[in-house]
Motif scaffolding. Sequence first.
Motif, PDB file in Angstrom:
ATOM      1  N   SER A  13       0.781  -1.188   0.026  1.00 54.91           N
ATOM      2  CA  SER A  13       0.080  -0.168   0.012  1.00 54.91           C
ATOM      3  C   SER A  13       0.702   1.391  -0.122  1.00 54.91           C
ATOM      4  CB  SER A  13      -0.937  -0.072   1.080  1.00 54.91           C
ATOM      5  OG  SER A  13      -0.204   0.059   2.197  1.00 54.91           O
ATOM      6  N   SER A  14       2.022   1.394  -0.167  1.00 58.42           N
ATOM      7  CA  SER A  14       3.050   2.833  -0.269  1.00 58.42           C
ATOM      8  C   SER A  14       3.287   2.641  -1.666  1.00 58.42           C
ATOM      9  CB  SER A  14       4.423   2.189   0.539  1.00 58.42           C
ATOM     10  OG  SER A  14       4.001   1.418   2.035  1.00 58.42           O
ATOM     11  N   PRO A  15       3.355   3.884  -1.941  1.00 61.19           N
ATOM     12  CA  PRO A  15       3.962   4.378  -2.937  1.00 61.19           C
ATOM     13  C   PRO A  15       5.567   4.372  -2.944  1.00 61.19           C
ATOM     14  CG  PRO A  15       3.944   6.022  -1.815  1.00 61.19           C
ATOM     15  CD  PRO A  15       3.043   4.827  -0.944  1.00 61.19           C
ATOM     16  N   GLU A  16       6.014   4.512  -4.698  1.00 56.07           N
ATOM     17  CA  GLU A  16       7.635   3.468  -4.877  1.00 56.07           C
ATOM     18  C   GLU A  16       8.617   4.685  -4.400  1.00 56.07           C
ATOM     19  OE1 GLU A  16      10.414   0.997  -6.911  1.00 56.07           O
ATOM     20  OE2 GLU A  16       7.697   1.047  -6.944  1.00 56.07           O
ATOM     21  N   SER A  17       8.139   5.618  -4.388  1.00 54.77           N
ATOM     22  CA  SER A  17       9.770   6.989  -3.140  1.00 54.77           C
ATOM     23  C   SER A  17       9.114   6.785  -1.724  1.00 54.77           C
ATOM     24  CB  SER A  17       8.123   8.375  -3.729  1.00 54.77           C
ATOM     25  OG  SER A  17       7.656   8.348  -3.286  1.00 54.77           O
ATOM     26  N   LEU A  18       8.561   6.207  -1.735  1.00 59.14           N
ATOM     27  CA  LEU A  18       8.439   5.464   0.057  1.00 59.14           C
ATOM     28  C   LEU A  18       9.306   4.560  -0.508  1.00 59.14           C
ATOM     29  CD1 LEU A  18       8.341   5.837   3.067  1.00 59.14           C
ATOM     30  CD2 LEU A  18       6.067   5.227   2.489  1.00 59.14           C
ATOM     31  N   LEU A  19       8.665   3.494  -0.865  1.00 62.64           N
ATOM     32  CA  LEU A  19       9.758   2.065  -1.159  1.00 62.64           C
ATOM     33  C   LEU A  19      11.227   1.661  -0.857  1.00 62.64           C
ATOM     34  CD1 LEU A  19       6.847  -0.251  -3.450  1.00 62.64           C
ATOM     35  CD2 LEU A  19       6.905   0.041  -0.642  1.00 62.64           C
ATOM     36  N   GLU A  20      11.614   3.035  -1.755  1.00 63.22           N
ATOM     37  CA  GLU A  20      12.970   3.447  -2.441  1.00 63.22           C
ATOM     38  C   GLU A  20      13.466   3.264  -1.274  1.00 63.22           C
ATOM     39  OE1 GLU A  20      13.636   6.130  -5.396  1.00 63.22           O
ATOM     40  OE2 GLU A  20      11.776   4.301  -6.909  1.00 63.22           O
ATOM     41  N   GLU A  21      13.100   4.581  -0.312  1.00 66.63           N
ATOM     42  CA  GLU A  21      13.742   4.943   0.745  1.00 66.63           C
ATOM     43  C   GLU A  21      13.969   3.826   1.796  1.00 66.63           C
ATOM     44  OE1 GLU A  21      12.631   8.447   2.334  1.00 66.63           O
ATOM     45  OE2 GLU A  21      12.130   9.084   1.600  1.00 66.63           O
ATOM     46  N   THR A  22      13.091   2.763   1.993  1.00 64.90           N
ATOM     47  CA  THR A  22      12.836   1.954   2.863  1.00 64.90           C
ATOM     48  C   THR A  22      13.394   0.911   2.802  1.00 64.90           C
ATOM     49  OG1 THR A  22       9.831   2.480   3.409  1.00 64.90           O
ATOM     50  CG2 THR A  22      10.582   0.187   3.689  1.00 64.90           C
ATOM     51  N   LEU A  23      13.775   0.659   1.459  1.00 64.10           N
ATOM     52  CA  LEU A  23      14.859  -0.413   0.301  1.00 64.10           C
ATOM     53  C   LEU A  23      16.490  -0.218   1.322  1.00 64.10           C
ATOM     54  CD1 LEU A  23      15.942  -3.084  -0.402  1.00 64.10           C
ATOM     55  CD2 LEU A  23      15.433  -1.940  -2.917  1.00 64.10           C
ATOM     56  N   ASP A  24      16.845   1.238   1.042  1.00 65.80           N
ATOM     57  CA  ASP A  24      17.668   2.267   1.652  1.00 65.80           C
ATOM     58  C   ASP A  24      18.271   1.761   3.642  1.00 65.80           C
ATOM     59  OD1 ASP A  24      18.412   2.288  -0.694  1.00 65.80           O
ATOM     60  OD2 ASP A  24      17.702   4.740  -0.976  1.00 65.80           O
ATOM     61  N   PHE A  25      17.569   2.124   3.339  1.00 67.86           N
ATOM     62  CA  PHE A  25      16.859   1.418   5.807  1.00 67.86           C
ATOM     63  C   PHE A  25      16.755   0.859   6.339  1.00 67.86           C
ATOM     64  CE2 PHE A  25      14.793   1.974   9.305  1.00 67.86           C
ATOM     65  CZ  PHE A  25      15.781   2.513  10.563  1.00 67.86           C
ATOM     66  N   LEU A  26      16.406  -0.294   4.522  1.00 59.41           N
ATOM     67  CA  LEU A  26      16.925  -2.062   5.013  1.00 59.41           C
ATOM     68  C   LEU A  26      18.551  -2.320   5.568  1.00 59.41           C
ATOM     69  CD1 LEU A  26      15.613  -4.310   6.450  1.00 59.41           C
ATOM     70  CD2 LEU A  26      13.947  -4.550   3.594  1.00 59.41           C
ATOM     71  N   ARG A  27      18.522  -2.063   3.771  1.00 59.65           N
ATOM     72  CA  ARG A  27      19.903  -2.900   3.909  1.00 59.65           C
ATOM     73  C   ARG A  27      20.972  -1.784   5.005  1.00 59.65           C
ATOM     74  NH1 ARG A  27      19.852  -1.948  -2.582  1.00 59.65           N
ATOM     75  NH2 ARG A  27      18.762  -4.096  -3.185  1.00 59.65           N
ATOM     76  N   PHE A  28      20.397  -0.921   5.061  1.00 57.35           N
ATOM     77  CA  PHE A  28      21.512  -0.025   6.195  1.00 57.35           C
ATOM     78  C   PHE A  28      21.206  -0.860   7.532  1.00 57.35           C
ATOM     79  CE2 PHE A  28      20.855   2.816  10.080  1.00 57.35           C
ATOM     80  CZ  PHE A  28      22.444   3.023   9.967  1.00 57.35           C
ATOM     81  N   LEU A  29      20.589  -1.114   7.842  1.00 56.18           N
ATOM     82  CA  LEU A  29      19.831  -1.783   9.406  1.00 56.18           C
ATOM     83  C   LEU A  29      20.966  -2.960   9.000  1.00 56.18           C
ATOM     84  CD1 LEU A  29      16.069  -1.038   9.800  1.00 56.18           C
ATOM     85  CD2 LEU A  29      18.375  -0.391  11.103  1.00 56.18           C
ATOM     86  N   LYS A  30      20.694  -3.952   7.740  1.00 52.34           N
ATOM     87  CA  LYS A  30      21.106  -5.728   7.443  1.00 52.34           C
ATOM     88  C   LYS A  30      22.955  -4.930   7.562  1.00 52.34           C
ATOM     89  CE  LYS A  30      19.420  -8.004   5.222  1.00 52.34           C
ATOM     90  NZ  LYS A  30      19.252  -8.742   3.598  1.00 52.34           N
ATOM     91  N   THR A  31      23.426  -4.216   7.254  1.00 50.31           N
ATOM     92  CA  THR A  31      24.715  -4.086   7.247  1.00 50.31           C
ATOM     93  C   THR A  31      25.380  -3.365   8.487  1.00 50.31           C
ATOM     94  OG1 THR A  31      24.673  -3.156   4.790  1.00 50.31           O
ATOM     95  CG2 THR A  31      26.756  -2.718   6.359  1.00 50.31           C
ATOM     96  N   LYS A  32      24.457  -2.550   9.254  1.00 51.53           N
ATOM     97  CA  LYS A  32      24.386  -2.747  10.695  1.00 51.53           C
ATOM     98  C   LYS A  32      24.542  -3.515  11.610  1.00 51.53           C
ATOM     99  CE  LYS A  32      23.154   0.608  14.416  1.00 51.53           C
ATOM    100  NZ  LYS A  32      21.862   1.492  14.512  1.00 51.53           N
ATOM    101  N   GLN A  33      23.419  -4.206  11.469  1.00 45.85           N
ATOM    102  CA  GLN A  33      23.256  -5.345  12.236  1.00 45.85           C
ATOM    103  C   GLN A  33      24.892  -6.261  11.824  1.00 45.85           C
ATOM    104  OE1 GLN A  33      20.287  -8.748  11.732  1.00 45.85           O
ATOM    105  NE2 GLN A  33      20.143  -7.990  13.705  1.00 45.85           N
ATOM    106  N   THR A  34      24.987  -6.842  11.014  1.00 48.54           N
ATOM    107  CA  THR A  34      26.580  -8.110  10.020  1.00 48.54           C
ATOM    108  C   THR A  34      27.563  -7.044  10.905  1.00 48.54           C
ATOM    109  OG1 THR A  34      25.200  -8.238   8.310  1.00 48.54           O
ATOM    110  CG2 THR A  34      27.066  -8.928   8.696  1.00 48.54           C
ATOM    111  N   ALA A  35      27.934  -5.806  10.985  1.00 48.08           N
ATOM    112  CA  ALA A  35      29.023  -5.474  11.521  1.00 48.08           C
ATOM    113  C   ALA A  35      29.272  -5.431  12.783  1.00 48.08           C
ATOM    114  CB  ALA A  35      29.142  -3.496  11.565  1.00 48.08           C
ATOM    115  N   VAL A  36      28.001  -5.220  13.852  1.00 53.93           N
ATOM    116  CA  VAL A  36      27.739  -5.024  15.263  1.00 53.93           C
ATOM    117  C   VAL A  36      28.437  -6.977  15.349  1.00 53.93           C
ATOM    118  CG1 VAL A  36      26.458  -5.425  17.375  1.00 53.93           C
ATOM    119  CG2 VAL A  36      26.668  -3.518  15.770  1.00 53.93           C
ATOM    120  N   LYS A  37      27.842  -7.990  14.556  1.00 54.95           N
ATOM    121  CA  LYS A  37      27.918  -9.176  15.004  1.00 54.95           C
ATOM    122  C   LYS A  37      29.438 -10.155  14.040  1.00 54.95           C
ATOM    123  CE  LYS A  37      23.115 -10.822  14.493  1.00 54.95           C
ATOM    124  NZ  LYS A  37      22.723 -11.922  13.406  1.00 54.95           N
ATOM    125  N   LYS A  38      29.687  -9.197  13.987  1.00 59.35           N
ATOM    126  CA  LYS A  38      31.409  -8.857  13.487  1.00 59.35           C
ATOM    127  C   LYS A  38      32.297  -7.492  14.849  1.00 59.35           C
ATOM    128  CE  LYS A  38      30.547 -10.970   9.145  1.00 59.35           C
ATOM    129  NZ  LYS A  38      31.045 -10.569   7.474  1.00 59.35           N
TER     130      LYS A  38
END
Length: 67
Positions: A13-38
């Motif tokens: 139910s979200s517009p494409e522009s919001l999905l782009e930001e959401t994808l960027d944020f999700l990737r950031f969180l995953k990268t951050k989580q990986t760095a913390v684990k390592k």
Amino acid sequence: MTIKKILLQEIESSPESLLEETLDFLRFLKTKQTAVKKDTHPPQINPETASSDTIHQPEENLTENSQ
């Protein structure tokens, strides 16, 4: 309902522009989580702004001096 299903509903139910930001944020969180684990957080020293004393200090001294 699971978090994943709720997220998928929100995505649908979200517009494409919001999905782009959401994808960027999700990737950031995953990268951050990986760095913390390592635990791969090298000291953040910028050679252009650090003094020669700062560059050659052991890591534990950097923490004390940066406070």
